[in-house]
Scaffold this active site. Structure first.
Site, PDB file in Angstrom:
ATOM      1  N   TYR A  79      -5.238  -7.023  -0.492  1.00 24.68           N
ATOM      2  CA  TYR A  79      -5.726  -5.394  -1.256  1.00 24.68           C
ATOM      3  C   TYR A  79      -6.219  -5.725  -2.775  1.00 24.68           C
ATOM      4  O   TYR A  79      -7.390  -5.140  -2.886  1.00 24.68           O
ATOM      5  CB  TYR A  79      -4.260  -4.652  -1.447  1.00 24.68           C
ATOM      6  N   SER A 101      -9.146   1.040  -6.850  1.00 28.47           N
ATOM      7  CA  SER A 101      -7.816   1.436  -6.992  1.00 28.47           C
ATOM      8  C   SER A 101      -7.499   0.898  -8.416  1.00 28.47           C
ATOM      9  O   SER A 101      -8.254  -0.068  -8.982  1.00 28.47           O
ATOM     10  CB  SER A 101      -6.856   0.511  -6.143  1.00 28.47           C
TER      11      SER A 101
END
Ligand code: NAD
Length: 262
Positions: A157, A144
């Site tokens: 995350y 990401s």
């Protein structure tokens, strides 16, 4: 066009969102695919059979839970048993949870680290002996923009995605003299169920419309002010499986509308 006929791709978390687009992109390049993830059995079967009908390849489904290492090994074994080999592995399954660190639920931390990071380790570990025997393979880890930079309230995350990029580099070095490559793709905002939930939460919290929340989310991070698309991720993943990409090793490629250029 990259021809993956005769190859098999396993894509984790491919019953929805970007994962499904990776599976369909590999199928359109001629690969058989193993899809994986949660959802209503009828919906999953619809997606699986659509891949076979649309692209004239074979598609299997593995229900493996990415928090369970034995099930991850079974998913790899299913691909090898059904299609003779697994040649491409896309570690895509991922979840999100947003909270200040002092309130971050411990079980959410554990689940995000398990699904977004440890599952990739278990899948690569299970597959690597077979890839080494055939001296060809493509491992693509879906990180990401949050694997490269941070945002507040995303402790688990961001930690998992940074870790996944570290894992990518190690595997790339361990396979550097082989026909196996390992790279990461780093999407910015892509409009999928995972992001739609964050938009809805934001709209509810700020008492603004969903459209306004969407526009604010984009303008905060993504200079292009446009979402990247699942199909763009799919085409990049297929390119990473081409001969042209055989010396791309251990990199993390942002597809983020300029997010990490800032
Ligand atoms: P999504 O929520 O639409 O899909 C996630 C998939 O993972 C689903 O198929 C779900 O069933 C599966 N999954 C969840 N938990 C699982 C488990 N325990 N075992 C097996 N499968 C499980 O999400 P998405 O937006 O398509 O995200 C896909 C990947 O891309 C994730 O790793 C995510 O972090 C990453 N990513 C997404 C964006 C974005 O903007 N959407 C941005 C950057 C990175």
């Amino acid at each position: 066009m990259t021809n993956l006929k005769g190859k098999t791709a396993v894509v984790t978390g491919s019953t929805s969102g970007i994962g499904l687009a990776y599976a369909r992109a590999f199928a359109s390049a001629g690969a058989n695919v193993v899809i994986n993830g949660f959802g209503a059995p009828a919906d999953i079967e619809k997606e699986r059979s659509a891949i076979e009908t649309d692209f004239k390849v074979k598609a299997a489904y593995s229900p493996a839970d990415m928090t369970k290492h034995a099930e991850i090994a079974e998913m790899i074994a299913l691909g090898e048993k059904t299609f003779g080999s697994v040649d491409v592995l896309v570690n895509n399954a991922g979840i999100q949870f947003v909270s200040p660190i002092e309130e971050f639920p411990i079980e959410k931390w554990d689940a995000i680290i398990a699904i977004n990071l440890s599952s990739a380790f278990h899948a690569i570990r299970a597959l690597m002996p077979q890839l080494k025997i055939r001296n060809w393979g493509r491992i693509i880890n879906i990180a990401s923009a949050h694997g490269l930079v941070a945002s507040e309230h995303k402790a688990a995350y961001v930690a998992a995605k940074h870790g996944l990029i570290g894992l990518t580099k190690v595997v790339a070095l361990e396979t550097a003299t082989t026909g196996i490559t390992c790279n990461a793709i780093c999407p910015g905002w892509v409009l999928t169920p995972l992001v739609q939930k964050q938009i809805n939460d934001r709209a509810a919290q700020a008492k603004i419309s969903v459209d306004q929340a969407k526009a604010e989310l984009l303008s905060e991070k993504q200079p292009s002010k446009e979402f990247a698309t699942p199909e763009q991720m799919g085409e990049l993943a297929v390119f990473l499986c081409s001969d042209a990409a055989s010396q791309i090793r251990g990199v993390a490629i942002p597809v983020d509308g300029g997010w990490t250029a800032q």
